[in-house]
Motif scaffolding. Structure first.
Motif, PDB file in Angstrom:
ATOM      1  N   VAL A   1       0.829  -1.203   0.000  1.00  0.00           N
ATOM      2  CA  VAL A   1       0.000   0.000   0.000  1.00  0.00           C
ATOM      3  C   VAL A   1       0.866   1.257   0.000  1.00  0.00           C
ATOM      4  O   VAL A   1       0.579   2.237  -0.691  1.00  0.00           O
ATOM      5  N   GLU A   2       1.962   1.235   0.764  1.00  0.00           N
ATOM      6  CA  GLU A   2       2.875   2.383   0.794  1.00  0.00           C
ATOM      7  C   GLU A   2       3.563   2.570  -0.556  1.00  0.00           C
ATOM      8  O   GLU A   2       3.734   3.699  -1.023  1.00  0.00           O
ATOM      9  N   ILE A   3       3.944   1.467  -1.161  1.00  0.00           N
ATOM     10  CA  ILE A   3       4.582   1.542  -2.485  1.00  0.00           C
ATOM     11  C   ILE A   3       3.637   2.202  -3.486  1.00  0.00           C
ATOM     12  O   ILE A   3       4.020   3.107  -4.226  1.00  0.00           O
ATOM     13  N   ALA A   4       2.383   1.757  -3.489  1.00  0.00           N
ATOM     14  CA  ALA A   4       1.396   2.318  -4.419  1.00  0.00           C
ATOM     15  C   ALA A   4       1.200   3.807  -4.179  1.00  0.00           C
ATOM     16  O   ALA A   4       1.129   4.603  -5.129  1.00  0.00           O
ATOM     17  N   GLY A   5       1.131   4.211  -2.913  1.00  0.00           N
ATOM     18  CA  GLY A   5       0.928   5.617  -2.604  1.00  0.00           C
ATOM     19  C   GLY A   5       2.085   6.482  -3.042  1.00  0.00           C
ATOM     20  O   GLY A   5       1.897   7.565  -3.623  1.00  0.00           O
ATOM     21  N   ASP A   6       3.306   6.026  -2.795  1.00  0.00           N
ATOM     22  CA  ASP A   6       4.471   6.827  -3.170  1.00  0.00           C
ATOM     23  C   ASP A   6       4.671   6.858  -4.685  1.00  0.00           C
ATOM     24  O   ASP A   6       5.145   7.861  -5.236  1.00  0.00           O
ATOM     25  N   LEU A   7       4.314   5.794  -5.376  1.00  0.00           N
ATOM     26  CA  LEU A   7       4.416   5.821  -6.834  1.00  0.00           C
ATOM     27  C   LEU A   7       3.386   6.765  -7.437  1.00  0.00           C
ATOM     28  O   LEU A   7       3.655   7.428  -8.450  1.00  0.00           O
ATOM     29  N   GLN A   8       2.216   6.852  -6.832  1.00  0.00           N
ATOM     30  CA  GLN A   8       1.223   7.829  -7.286  1.00  0.00           C
ATOM     31  C   GLN A   8       1.765   9.246  -7.115  1.00  0.00           C
ATOM     32  O   GLN A   8       1.646  10.097  -8.000  1.00  0.00           O
ATOM     33  N   ALA A   9       2.403   9.491  -5.968  1.00  0.00           N
ATOM     34  CA  ALA A   9       2.999  10.802  -5.724  1.00  0.00           C
ATOM     35  C   ALA A   9       4.145  11.070  -6.692  1.00  0.00           C
ATOM     36  O   ALA A   9       4.284  12.177  -7.229  1.00  0.00           O
ATOM     37  N   ALA A  10       4.978  10.049  -6.932  1.00  0.00           N
ATOM     38  CA  ALA A  10       6.113  10.210  -7.842  1.00  0.00           C
ATOM     39  C   ALA A  10       5.648  10.523  -9.257  1.00  0.00           C
ATOM     40  O   ALA A  10       6.261  11.329  -9.965  1.00  0.00           O
ATOM     41  N   ARG A  11       4.555   9.915  -9.663  1.00  0.00           N
ATOM     42  CA  ARG A  11       4.006  10.171 -10.998  1.00  0.00           C
ATOM     43  C   ARG A  11       3.598  11.631 -11.138  1.00  0.00           C
ATOM     44  O   ARG A  11       3.841  12.266 -12.161  1.00  0.00           O
ATOM     45  N   ALA A  12       3.010  12.193 -10.076  1.00  0.00           N
ATOM     46  CA  ALA A  12       2.615  13.607 -10.115  1.00  0.00           C
ATOM     47  C   ALA A  12       3.836  14.509 -10.199  1.00  0.00           C
ATOM     48  O   ALA A  12       3.839  15.509 -10.919  1.00  0.00           O
ATOM     49  N   VAL A  13       4.888  14.161  -9.468  1.00  0.00           N
ATOM     50  CA  VAL A  13       6.110  14.970  -9.482  1.00  0.00           C
ATOM     51  C   VAL A  13       6.822  14.856 -10.825  1.00  0.00           C
ATOM     52  O   VAL A  13       7.356  15.830 -11.352  1.00  0.00           O
ATOM     53  N   ALA A  14       6.836  13.660 -11.390  1.00  0.00           N
ATOM     54  CA  ALA A  14       7.568  13.429 -12.639  1.00  0.00           C
ATOM     55  C   ALA A  14       6.958  14.158 -13.821  1.00  0.00           C
ATOM     56  O   ALA A  14       7.651  14.491 -14.785  1.00  0.00           O
ATOM     57  N   GLY A  15       5.653  14.417 -13.771  1.00  0.00           N
ATOM     58  CA  GLY A  15       5.011  15.106 -14.889  1.00  0.00           C
ATOM     59  C   GLY A  15       5.093  14.286 -16.159  1.00  0.00           C
ATOM     60  O   GLY A  15       4.608  13.155 -16.232  1.00  0.00           O
ATOM     61  N   GLU A  16       5.748  14.833 -17.173  1.00  0.00           N
ATOM     62  CA  GLU A  16       5.895  14.130 -18.450  1.00  0.00           C
ATOM     63  C   GLU A  16       7.028  13.113 -18.425  1.00  0.00           C
ATOM     64  O   GLU A  16       7.200  12.327 -19.358  1.00  0.00           O
ATOM     65  N   GLY A  17       7.837  13.132 -17.383  1.00  0.00           N
ATOM     66  CA  GLY A  17       8.969  12.217 -17.308  1.00  0.00           C
ATOM     67  C   GLY A  17       8.579  10.826 -16.857  1.00  0.00           C
ATOM     68  O   GLY A  17       7.463  10.585 -16.387  1.00  0.00           O
ATOM     69  N   ARG A  18       9.485   9.904 -16.976  1.00  0.00           N
ATOM     70  CA  ARG A  18       9.261   8.528 -16.532  1.00  0.00           C
ATOM     71  C   ARG A  18       9.618   8.381 -15.051  1.00  0.00           C
ATOM     72  O   ARG A  18      10.371   9.171 -14.500  1.00  0.00           O
ATOM     73  N   VAL A  19       9.089   7.326 -14.431  1.00  0.00           N
ATOM     74  CA  VAL A  19       9.405   7.004 -13.039  1.00  0.00           C
ATOM     75  C   VAL A  19      10.202   5.706 -13.018  1.00  0.00           C
ATOM     76  O   VAL A  19       9.722   4.655 -13.460  1.00  0.00           O
ATOM     77  N   LEU A  20      11.434   5.785 -12.524  1.00  0.00           N
ATOM     78  CA  LEU A  20      12.302   4.621 -12.365  1.00  0.00           C
ATOM     79  C   LEU A  20      12.429   4.327 -10.876  1.00  0.00           C
ATOM     80  O   LEU A  20      12.700   5.242 -10.084  1.00  0.00           O
ATOM     81  N   VAL A  21      12.239   3.073 -10.494  1.00  0.00           N
ATOM     82  CA  VAL A  21      12.233   2.706  -9.078  1.00  0.00           C
ATOM     83  C   VAL A  21      13.302   1.671  -8.778  1.00  0.00           C
ATOM     84  O   VAL A  21      13.465   0.702  -9.526  1.00  0.00           O
TER      85      VAL A  21
END
Length: 474
Positions: free
Chosen positions: A346-366
């Protein structure tokens, strides 16, 4: 090491000279700091020179590196971390001399006695919510004492001994510590199965939160985020027992609601409605819906304590985060690097949602490091599924912490469950190899997020160094 909690817990001022075994940890360092600030003679030992020790040394607290019987010296009381081994020489010496031995939970209770305590509990979000509430109270000039499981960016510390009557404490359920405290009020962010290596079953874990209700002062109150099914059930039980409940969330049945949520890069905005009254807008410098709900719970607690909305809003707006909670580590060559403590699906999902908002048009690498063999055995597949919200994933081997390795439960369990094409998922068991793997995948505009409760936090600085060496400019 699990120590029994004494039938009577004395106030810190009556413990005499106090020695901490494992003083470098987040929990014990916080207690030691508060005791020292109140004039209690404090010493401690740890096997690592952790980031929490410098500020203790500044207070004049002797902090030994390594464990030895002579470090106990003339102590009257010894507070022991749960991570201590049974053959720890300082614990053996304390037992030989018949000294008072306290687990972490009893040590924290001793410094909370005599204060109006607000305990923040829940499966996820405890550290952030405790930090947000502390920041809000500080902005209202309440001068609270506080003990947080991470470093509060606003103060650079994980604890302080305030002069006010309030004490804000992160209440950990992982080892049952929260069942030792006697708070005036409590905040419960959510209730989901975790720490089953300790509790055994999901039913036992949930029952622990029900038992926690009995620890709350009947004249106090409970704040629950009722968007979460487990917390909503707990709120119903609390009401049946006659405890005042303040429900928060986005749902129409919440007493204090967040509406008009907006996420803009690394910031969030929402409107607060209490009953039918629109109190106003709150702006946060942290991204993600789960952080909005944490802030709402902190705000509701502050309002119920009688503090003004304007002051609380100012404190929340000034909050820049807790270390290891979506913490920005830097940017090189157009690649932003963040670090977060998430280790549950659940924490992973929440932080990835936040990361997606921060990344904007960029990709998210974890880069994700599973924490504990027992947790990975139970939730490894769900961890991998949650990581599928990223664009590319590097999975490390399990961080063992207090457990022994199991060849059948490795990071590969998580990597194999990530629902992305194989070329976008890599299992890299050795932490030392992960920075190069991330840098090879990163390109300008990307956001790199390191996730986990273990040593994965060390990757960010190394990734930034390699990006710079590749030819980027900071």
């Amino acid at each position: 090491m699990k120590l029994p909690v004494p039938d009577e817990i004395l106030p810190a001022e009556r413990l005499g000279r106090v020695h901490f075994v494992g003083i470098g940890g987040a929990g014990l360092s916080a207690i030691a700091r508060i005791m020292a600030a109140r004039g209690v003679p404090v010493t401690g030992s740890d096997d690592q020179d952790t980031p929490f020790l410098p500020s203790l040394r500044e207070l004049g607290v002797p902090c030994h590196l390594g464990y030895a019987a002579e470090h106990v010296a003339d102590a009257d009381t010894v507070v022991v971390t749960t991570a201590a081994r049974e053959d720890n020489p300082e614990v053996l010496e304390a037992r030989r001399r018949g000294l008072r031995l306290l687990p972490r939970s009893a040590g924290l209770q001793s410094v909370m006695l005599g204060r109006r305590v607000v305990a923040v509990a829940g499966t996820h979000g405890k550290t952030t919510t405790t930090s947000l509430l502390t920041s809000a109270l500080l902005a209202c000039d309440a001068d609270p004492s506080y003990a947080v499981g991470g470093v509060l960016s606003a103060t650079g510390r994980n604890a302080d001994a305030g002069e006010g009557e309030l004490f804000v404490a992160e209440a950990d359920e992982s080892d049952g510590a929260f069942l030792v405290y006697t708070p005036h009020a409590a905040v419960v962010t959510n209730v989901e199965a975790d720490h089953l290596d300790v509790w055994g079953t999901e039913e036992a874990y949930r029952q622990a939160f029900v038992d926690f209700l009995d620890r709350i002062d009947p004249s106090g109150f409970l704040v629950c985020c009722t968007d979460d099914a487990g917390a909503a059930e707990l709120a119903r039980t609390a009401r049946e027992r006659g405890l005042e409940v303040v429900a928060v969330g986005e749902g129409a049945d919440a007493d204090v609601r967040a509406t008009d949520l907006r996420f803009e890069g690394a910031s969030s905005r929402f409107t607060v409605v209490r009953g039918r009254e629109r109190l106003g807008e709150v702006a946060l410098q942290i991204p993600g819906r789960h952080y909005v709900l944490d802030a709402l719970a902190a705000l509701a607690a502050g309002l119920r304590l009688g503090l003004p909305f304007e002051g609380l809003r100012t404190g929340l707006a000034g909050f820049t985060g807790s270390r290891r909670r979506m913490e920005a580590k830097g940017e090189v060559a157009g690649v932003r690097v963040y670090d977060s403590y998430a280790h549950h699906p659940v924490e992973i999902a929440g932080d990835l949602q936040a990361a997606r908002a921060v990344a904007g048009e960029g990709r998210v690498l974890v880069a994700f490091q599973p924490h504990l063999v027992s947790r990975t055995r139970l939730f490894g597949t769900a961890m991998g599924e949650a990581l599928g919200a990223a664009d590319e994933v590097v999975v490390l081997d399990v961080y063992l912490a207090r457990e022994d390795a199991d060849p059948e439960v490795t990071g590969a369990v998580v990597a194999e469950a990530v629902p992305l094409p194989s070329g976008r998922v890599a299992y890299v068991p050795d932490l030392a190899d992960a920075p190069a793997e991330l840098v090879a995948r990163a390109r300008p505009g990307d956001l790199v997020l390191t996730l986990g409760a273990g040593s994965v936090t060390d990757l960010g600085p190394r990734v930034l160094e390699l990006l710079a060496a590749r030819g980027g400019d900071a």
